[in-house]
Write an enzyme that holds these catalytic residues in place. Sequence first.
Site, PDB file in Angstrom:
ATOM      1  N   GLY A  20       0.807  -1.200   0.000  1.00 55.38           N
ATOM      2  CA  GLY A  20       0.000   0.000   0.000  1.00 55.38           C
ATOM      3  C   GLY A  20       0.850   1.264   0.000  1.00 55.38           C
ATOM      4  N   ARG A  24       7.252   1.899   1.033  1.00 52.53           N
ATOM      5  CA  ARG A  24       7.561   0.485   1.272  1.00 52.53           C
ATOM      6  C   ARG A  24       7.916  -0.184  -0.043  1.00 52.53           C
ATOM      7  NH1 ARG A  24       3.194  -2.194   4.731  1.00 52.53           N
ATOM      8  NH2 ARG A  24       4.063  -0.727   6.223  1.00 52.53           N
ATOM      9  N   ARG A  43       1.709  10.985  -9.124  1.00 56.79           N
ATOM     10  CA  ARG A  43       1.028  11.222  -7.851  1.00 56.79           C
ATOM     11  C   ARG A  43       1.801  10.676  -6.664  1.00 56.79           C
ATOM     12  NH1 ARG A  43      -5.238  11.736  -8.329  1.00 56.79           N
ATOM     13  NH2 ARG A  43      -5.486  12.386 -10.500  1.00 56.79           N
ATOM     14  N   ARG A  87      -0.381  -8.876  -3.108  1.00 57.57           N
ATOM     15  CA  ARG A  87      -0.392  -7.786  -2.131  1.00 57.57           C
ATOM     16  C   ARG A  87       0.544  -8.129  -0.985  1.00 57.57           C
ATOM     17  NH1 ARG A  87      -1.677  -4.046   1.296  1.00 57.57           N
ATOM     18  NH2 ARG A  87      -2.826  -4.480   3.222  1.00 57.57           N
ATOM     19  N   SER A  90       0.453  -4.817   5.747  1.00 53.55           N
ATOM     20  CA  SER A  90       0.229  -5.073   7.160  1.00 53.55           C
ATOM     21  C   SER A  90      -1.248  -5.373   7.402  1.00 53.55           C
ATOM     22  CB  SER A  90       0.672  -3.873   7.994  1.00 53.55           C
ATOM     23  OG  SER A  90      -0.018  -2.704   7.579  1.00 53.55           O
ATOM     24  N   ASP A 204      -0.418  -5.089  14.243  1.00 59.12           N
ATOM     25  CA  ASP A 204      -1.141  -4.702  15.459  1.00 59.12           C
ATOM     26  C   ASP A 204      -2.210  -5.749  15.725  1.00 59.12           C
ATOM     27  OD1 ASP A 204      -3.888  -3.416  14.302  1.00 59.12           O
ATOM     28  OD2 ASP A 204      -2.193  -2.974  12.990  1.00 59.12           O
ATOM     29  N   ARG A 217       8.955  -2.582  12.284  1.00 50.79           N
ATOM     30  CA  ARG A 217       8.097  -3.025  11.185  1.00 50.79           C
ATOM     31  C   ARG A 217       8.902  -3.433   9.955  1.00 50.79           C
ATOM     32  NH1 ARG A 217       2.263  -0.203  10.999  1.00 50.79           N
ATOM     33  NH2 ARG A 217       1.831  -0.232  13.237  1.00 50.79           N
TER      34      ARG A 217
END
Length: 237
Positions: A20, A24, A43, A87, A90, A204, A217
């Site tokens: 996402g 990353r 963008r 995909r 997290s 989480d 992370r």
Amino acid sequence: MTIHIGAKSGEIAETVLMPGDPYRAKWAAETFLDDAALVNDVRGMLGFTGTWKGHRVTIQGSGMGMPSLSIYANELIRDYGARTLIRIGSCGGMQNAVQLRDVILAMTATTLSTPSRGILRELNFAPCADWGLLRAAARAAEAKGTKCHVGGIYSSDVFYDERPDLNEQMVRHGILGVEMEAAELYLLAARHGCRALAVLTVSDHLLTGDALPSADRERSFGDMVEIALQAAFPEAG
């Protein structure tokens, strides 16, 4: 070149990993790919193409939520010929057996609605992962010694959820974790005859309130990226 992706013809690989977060995508490309080159920055949604063990791979950010992912997945498939979309992201854990840093392989993705709802109308389509990718990812996780769970996840429309009753039902029905993109990815893959999988790191936990510190992370997400790459190219070992 499309409205949202500035890559030229031939610059996108048939295998695309989709985090996402565009940064990353940058981190994963610089860490895991050889000769990674920036192919999209429209963008600020960064995309890179390079090679992993001799196989061409693109890592393209998708943004947050199903509407954003739908834009990029549609253009990658229809305009650039992507055939395998994984995909990497997290998720929040929703079962006591699921712990921080564990990896979840999403066999199915439950959702209230997706951008494809307008096409499916009254049909409650059941989006699921590609079996070959799922099996290869599970084997890769086992070989790495990564604690891994395979099962259903929930793709939510909202991040700040105010439906504790709905979350309770997700937990009751064995949903492993919650994220915001996989259900639409699985639907688009089915529509266009592509392969799709979501490989997720638990960052989480909805039941305990625990969360990974930001510094931890990136290190934890490395296993997820390697599992995704090995799932796409199991012959590479």
